[in-house]
Motif scaffolding. Structure first.
Motif, PDB file in Angstrom:
ATOM      1  N   TYR A 133       0.840  -1.218   0.000  1.00 39.61           N
ATOM      2  CA  TYR A 133       0.000   0.000   0.000  1.00 39.61           C
ATOM      3  C   TYR A 133       0.867   1.256   0.000  1.00 39.61           C
ATOM      4  O   TYR A 133       0.676   2.178  -0.816  1.00 39.61           O
ATOM      5  CB  TYR A 133      -0.906  -0.036   1.227  1.00 39.61           C
ATOM      6  CG  TYR A 133      -1.724   1.206   1.451  1.00 39.61           C
ATOM      7  CD1 TYR A 133      -2.892   1.434   0.733  1.00 39.61           C
ATOM      8  CD2 TYR A 133      -1.335   2.157   2.400  1.00 39.61           C
ATOM      9  CE1 TYR A 133      -3.661   2.575   0.952  1.00 39.61           C
ATOM     10  CE2 TYR A 133      -2.090   3.301   2.621  1.00 39.61           C
ATOM     11  CZ  TYR A 133      -3.243   3.501   1.892  1.00 39.61           C
ATOM     12  OH  TYR A 133      -3.998   4.637   2.113  1.00 39.61           O
TER      13      TYR A 133
ATOM     14  N   HIS B 197       5.411   5.469  -5.194  1.00 41.27           N
ATOM     15  CA  HIS B 197       5.543   5.382  -6.646  1.00 41.27           C
ATOM     16  C   HIS B 197       5.250   3.941  -7.037  1.00 41.27           C
ATOM     17  O   HIS B 197       5.806   3.009  -6.463  1.00 41.27           O
ATOM     18  CB  HIS B 197       6.914   5.838  -7.160  1.00 41.27           C
ATOM     19  CG  HIS B 197       8.103   5.328  -6.426  1.00 41.27           C
ATOM     20  ND1 HIS B 197       8.488   5.792  -5.185  1.00 41.27           N
ATOM     21  CD2 HIS B 197       9.027   4.390  -6.762  1.00 41.27           C
ATOM     22  CE1 HIS B 197       9.584   5.172  -4.791  1.00 41.27           C
ATOM     23  NE2 HIS B 197       9.931   4.308  -5.733  1.00 41.27           N
ATOM     24  N   ASP B 198       4.360   3.794  -8.015  1.00 44.83           N
ATOM     25  CA  ASP B 198       3.889   2.449  -8.362  1.00 44.83           C
ATOM     26  C   ASP B 198       4.609   1.896  -9.584  1.00 44.83           C
ATOM     27  O   ASP B 198       5.617   1.215  -9.464  1.00 44.83           O
ATOM     28  CB  ASP B 198       2.368   2.424  -8.507  1.00 44.83           C
ATOM     29  CG  ASP B 198       1.826   3.609  -9.315  1.00 44.83           C
ATOM     30  OD1 ASP B 198       2.588   4.209 -10.111  1.00 44.83           O
ATOM     31  OD2 ASP B 198       0.637   3.933  -9.161  1.00 44.83           O
ATOM     32  N   TYR B 199       4.096   2.166 -10.793  1.00 44.75           N
ATOM     33  CA  TYR B 199       4.748   1.616 -11.977  1.00 44.75           C
ATOM     34  C   TYR B 199       5.881   2.520 -12.431  1.00 44.75           C
ATOM     35  O   TYR B 199       5.664   3.671 -12.822  1.00 44.75           O
ATOM     36  CB  TYR B 199       3.759   1.413 -13.122  1.00 44.75           C
ATOM     37  CG  TYR B 199       4.461   0.839 -14.347  1.00 44.75           C
ATOM     38  CD1 TYR B 199       4.858  -0.492 -14.359  1.00 44.75           C
ATOM     39  CD2 TYR B 199       4.791   1.644 -15.432  1.00 44.75           C
ATOM     40  CE1 TYR B 199       5.541  -1.025 -15.433  1.00 44.75           C
ATOM     41  CE2 TYR B 199       5.480   1.117 -16.508  1.00 44.75           C
ATOM     42  CZ  TYR B 199       5.854  -0.215 -16.506  1.00 44.75           C
ATOM     43  OH  TYR B 199       6.544  -0.740 -17.568  1.00 44.75           O
TER      44      TYR B 199
ATOM     45  N   HIS C  91       9.426  -4.662 -10.743  1.00 47.53           N
ATOM     46  CA  HIS C  91       8.301  -3.834 -10.306  1.00 47.53           C
ATOM     47  C   HIS C  91       8.458  -3.447  -8.832  1.00 47.53           C
ATOM     48  O   HIS C  91       8.546  -4.317  -7.961  1.00 47.53           O
ATOM     49  CB  HIS C  91       6.984  -4.578 -10.506  1.00 47.53           C
ATOM     50  CG  HIS C  91       5.800  -3.682 -10.607  1.00 47.53           C
ATOM     51  ND1 HIS C  91       5.382  -2.892  -9.560  1.00 47.53           N
ATOM     52  CD2 HIS C  91       4.946  -3.431 -11.633  1.00 47.53           C
ATOM     53  CE1 HIS C  91       4.311  -2.203  -9.930  1.00 47.53           C
ATOM     54  NE2 HIS C  91       4.031  -2.509 -11.186  1.00 47.53           N
TER      55      HIS C  91
ATOM     56  N   VAL D 102       6.401  -2.254  -6.603  1.00 46.19           N
ATOM     57  CA  VAL D 102       5.327  -2.662  -5.698  1.00 46.19           C
ATOM     58  C   VAL D 102       5.482  -4.138  -5.322  1.00 46.19           C
ATOM     59  O   VAL D 102       5.367  -4.521  -4.155  1.00 46.19           O
ATOM     60  CB  VAL D 102       3.941  -2.398  -6.328  1.00 46.19           C
ATOM     61  CG1 VAL D 102       2.831  -2.923  -5.428  1.00 46.19           C
ATOM     62  CG2 VAL D 102       3.752  -0.906  -6.589  1.00 46.19           C
TER      63      VAL D 102
ATOM     64  N   GLN E 284       3.967   1.572  -0.895  1.00 46.40           N
ATOM     65  CA  GLN E 284       4.747   1.682  -2.124  1.00 46.40           C
ATOM     66  C   GLN E 284       3.898   2.215  -3.271  1.00 46.40           C
ATOM     67  O   GLN E 284       4.361   3.038  -4.069  1.00 46.40           O
ATOM     68  CB  GLN E 284       5.346   0.326  -2.496  1.00 46.40           C
ATOM     69  CG  GLN E 284       6.271   0.376  -3.694  1.00 46.40           C
ATOM     70  CD  GLN E 284       7.430   1.333  -3.497  1.00 46.40           C
ATOM     71  OE1 GLN E 284       8.093   1.304  -2.459  1.00 46.40           O
ATOM     72  NE2 GLN E 284       7.683   2.196  -4.473  1.00 46.40           N
ATOM     73  N   ILE E 285       2.655   1.772  -3.345  1.00 45.20           N
ATOM     74  CA  ILE E 285       1.747   2.277  -4.387  1.00 45.20           C
ATOM     75  C   ILE E 285       1.575   3.789  -4.251  1.00 45.20           C
ATOM     76  O   ILE E 285       1.604   4.536  -5.242  1.00 45.20           O
ATOM     77  CB  ILE E 285       0.388   1.565  -4.322  1.00 45.20           C
ATOM     78  CG1 ILE E 285       0.528   0.106  -4.749  1.00 45.20           C
ATOM     79  CG2 ILE E 285      -0.647   2.273  -5.202  1.00 45.20           C
ATOM     80  CD1 ILE E 285      -0.705  -0.733  -4.487  1.00 45.20           C
TER      81      ILE E 285
END
Length: 442
Positions: free
Chosen positions: A60, A66-68, A310, A312, A62-63
């Motif tokens: 959560y 910064h996510d992608y 990735h 996340v 990390q999203i």
């Protein structure tokens, strides 16, 4: 009752599955509040238990941070930190980790990297792959070609690149009709014979599960086996890829299962439990010397993926490792795994339909036979292990199945619970399995 619209292409087409609503610890609850003990961690995936808030919180946060982030444009702290954490635990100089979404992808990447390493070193003729019969490496085309599970391969054989195979280290059903240790590990020496006959100048890599899992049910090889394999590969300049997608991340009581055998492969693959099953994550680990070969020559690994590296997923993996470390769960598996094995042997091995029980840590196989003396398997048309599984399911216990152990026939269960299972829960599980065997086969 949860409404199901019916547009899904499900994994199973032969039944209507209940709807899972909650999962916590080692239990899953369906929409009718029925509880199931997850005695296989799904597909030997869930290791720290369901519903871990630490992993959920890490993902959560990390999203929101910064996510992608595309890995050709930036690196990220979670990815860098996860690679460092794994490098500290990995054997020898396996110091570099490439992150992907699933075990099949990791094995595919390993196969391609082996080929590129040989090209960079001026050995362009090395392109052929050797695997083992009764193995599983995933369902992408390269991984499928490498595997030795006939029922999965046969429909797609026209699509597959040729690969070679040797027999598995399957002492219960030795391909050579021999007995350990007088066999002198004939199944390992078969690799040297095949390389010589095929031409060592054409062989790129040998890929094998450190401990064969899904196809021959947790068949732990003799201790000398992988040392012999490693020496053969080194002698012929063939790269050794060990698939630890199922048996890695503490499942056998070691962070890396190859530590049981005191060897260091050229590459190692992880998946399944790398993030505790919470999010899709896999990894390819490679020796520093091979990484440098790529870096100092072409400077690029000819591979990639939209969802590789990735942040996340990596955050989930980091949180999982922190849990395993803090709660000493890998050490717990080493200790409690012996208890689980002893319980299985005590309650089940005397049964007429249990031919063999083998495994290590929290990864155990129960081979089911029609005739114990002759090791005669049940015909696969009877779907024996599916019947046992379904009866256990009705009683609230989830187990994994293995089929085709004896040619096209044969059945086994795989027991691989989350690492937090208690002593009482282990005994309850084994007694439930015994009860189902007695009911089903009488």
């Amino acid at each position: 009752m949860i409404e199901i619209p019916g547009n899904l292409f499900p994994r199973r087409l032969d039944t209507h599955l209940p709807v899972a609503k909650n999962a916590h610890g080692i239990f899953i609850e369906d929409e009718n509040q029925k509880q199931y003990m997850d005695a296989s961690g799904g597909a030997i995936v869930v290791n720290a238990g369901h519903g871990r808030k630490k992993i959920a919180t890490a993902i959560y946060n990390q999203i929101l941070s910064h996510d992608y982030i595309h890995p050709t444009m930036f690196t990220t702290q979670p990815v860098e930190m996860l690679a460092t954490c794994l490098a500290k635990k990995a054997p020898g100089d396996i110091n570099r980790f490439y992150f992907l979404s699933g075990g099949s992808e990791a094995n595919e990447a390993a196969i391609k990297l082996a080929r590129q390493i040989h090209i960079e070193n001026g050995n362009e003729t090395k392109y052929r792959l050797i695997g083992r019969w009764k193995s599983y490496h995933g369902l992408t085309l390269g991984s499928l070609a490498a595997m030795g599970r006939t029922s999965f391969k046969a429909p797609f054989t026209p699509l597959l690149k040729e690969s070679l195979h040797i027999p598995a280290p399957y002492c219960y059903r030795c391909s050579f009709g021999l007995k350990y240790p007088s066999c002198k590990l004939r199944c390992a020496l078969a690799l040297d014979e095949l390389i010589e006959n095929a031409g060592s100048e054409t062989i790129s890599a040998f890929i094998a599960e450190t401990i064969p899992g899904a196809t021959i049910a947790a068949c732990f090889p003799p201790k000398e086996y992988l040392k012999i394999i490693s020496k053969i590969c080194h002698h012929h300049n063939v790269l050794l890829i060990l698939d630890e997608v199922m048996c890695g991340m503490g499942r056998t009581g070691e962070w890396f299962a190859c530590n049981h055998f005191d060897i260091v492969p050229d590459m190692i693959t992880l998946g399944k439990g790398l993030a505790g099953g919470v999010i899709a994550l896999s990894a390819l680990g490679v020796k520093e010397t091979h990484f440098n070969t790529i870096k100092e020559n072409s400077g690029v690994f000819m591979h990639g993926g939209t969802f590789s590296h990735h942040p996340v997923a990596a955050a989930g993996g980091l949180a999982l490792i922190e849990i395993l470390d803090r709660e000493k769960l890998v050490q717990r598996v080493k200790i409690k795994g012996k208890k689980l094995g002893n319980l299985l042997k005590k309650y089940l091995l005397p049964l007429a339909q249990v031919g063999d029980i083998r495994g290590k840590g929290f990864m155990w196989g129960i081979e089911i036979v029609k005739d114990k003396k002759d090791k005669t398997p049940f015909n696969r048309s009877l779907k024996t292990v599916e019947g046992v599984r379904d009866n256990l399911f009705e009683k609230g216990y989830l187990v994994y199945t293995s089929t085709g152990l004896a040619g096209a026939h044969g059945d086994a269960l795989v027991i691989a619970p989350p690492y937090i299972i208690s002593d009482d829960e282990m005994e309850m599980l084994v007694k439930a399995i015994k009860s189902v065997f007695l009911e089903f086969f009488n």
